[in-house]
Design an enzyme around this catalytic site. Structure first.
Site, PDB file in Angstrom:
ATOM      1  N   CYS A  89      40.479  49.162  41.532  1.00  0.00           N
ATOM      2  CA  CYS A  89      41.825  48.594  41.640  1.00  0.00           C
ATOM      3  C   CYS A  89      42.507  48.701  40.282  1.00  0.00           C
ATOM      4  O   CYS A  89      41.887  48.390  39.261  1.00  0.00           O
ATOM      5  CB  CYS A  89      41.707  47.132  42.060  1.00  0.00           C
ATOM      6  SG  CYS A  89      43.282  46.289  42.217  1.00  0.00           S
ATOM      7  N   GLU A 132      45.529  47.933  50.033  1.00  0.00           N
ATOM      8  CA  GLU A 132      46.912  47.594  49.645  1.00  0.00           C
ATOM      9  C   GLU A 132      47.467  46.449  50.493  1.00  0.00           C
ATOM     10  O   GLU A 132      48.181  45.586  49.975  1.00  0.00           O
ATOM     11  CB  GLU A 132      47.820  48.828  49.745  1.00  0.00           C
ATOM     12  CG  GLU A 132      47.388  50.021  48.887  1.00  0.00           C
ATOM     13  CD  GLU A 132      47.047  49.681  47.451  1.00  0.00           C
ATOM     14  OE1 GLU A 132      47.633  48.730  46.895  1.00  0.00           O
ATOM     15  OE2 GLU A 132      46.169  50.339  46.869  1.00  0.00           O
TER      16      GLU A 132
HETATM   17 ZN   LIG Z   1      44.268  47.065  44.066  1.00  0.00          ZN
END
Ligand SMILES: [Zn+2]
Length: 183
Positions: A89, A132
């Site tokens: 991420c 997401e």
């Molecule tokens: Zn992320």
């Protein structure tokens, strides 16, 4: 278009459920452009609006040379098949952990003009859409790990050079999934 700074783990905006988009206006188009530009600048496979400090339900993706975005996504899972593999991420830079996800997803949402659209995703695209959409619910991929892996992930985050101890980590359970769905 402007590259925006990425909010990092510990920033409260990453833990705040994002608001649905109501106005399909110029501001929304600017947001999608900024997200796209920032994602490409960072070589990310996806980016959600809260990651640049905007608490709206919008994400972009760049997976297998397919560049796109979705507004107000809602996910459906056509089957029970799972995948397991490394996930990272941009808000948790440099750290990757094997994360279970659904193999197939159908994401229904809207384009910037308010027209309905859908993404039928498998494999990496499916993983990206789930990652997401989690961001839009204030959920991070480390929340999806089993207890021991999560402990290890939090330890790695605390010792990362970018980590700010004045923002202590929080763990949250996703409204989309439970251990029942994700194993
Ligand atoms: Zn992320």
């Amino acid at each position: 278009m402007t590259v925006q700074p990425i909010r990092l783990f510990g920033d409260p905006v990453l833990r705040t459920p994002a608001e649905p988009v109501v106005d399909f206006d110029k501001e929304l188009r600017k947001l999608v452009e900024d997200l796209t530009e920032t994602m490409r600048d960072q070589s990310g496979a996806g980016l959600a609006a809260p990651q640049i400090g905007v608490s709206l339900r919008v994400f972009t993706f760049d997976v297998d040379d397919v560049l796109g975005y979705m507004v107000n996504p809602v996910l459906e899972f056509p089957d029970e098949e799972e995948q397991d593999g490394p996930e990272g991420c941009l808000s948790i830079p440099g750290l990757y952990f094997d994360t279970k996800r659904r193999q197939n997803v159908i994401a229904k949402g809207f384009n910037v003009y308010g027209d309905p659209m859908q993404i039928v995703g498998t494999g990496l695209m499916s993983r990206c859409v789930q990652h997401e959409t989690d961001h839009l619910d204030g959920v991070l991929f480390v929340d999806r790990l089993d207890r021991s892996a999560r402990k290890e992930a939090l330890r790695a985050i605390r010792s990362a050079d970018w980590y700010d101890p004045s923002n202590p980590p929080q763990i949250k359970v996703s409204p989309h999934g439970s251990r029942g769905i994700f194993g």
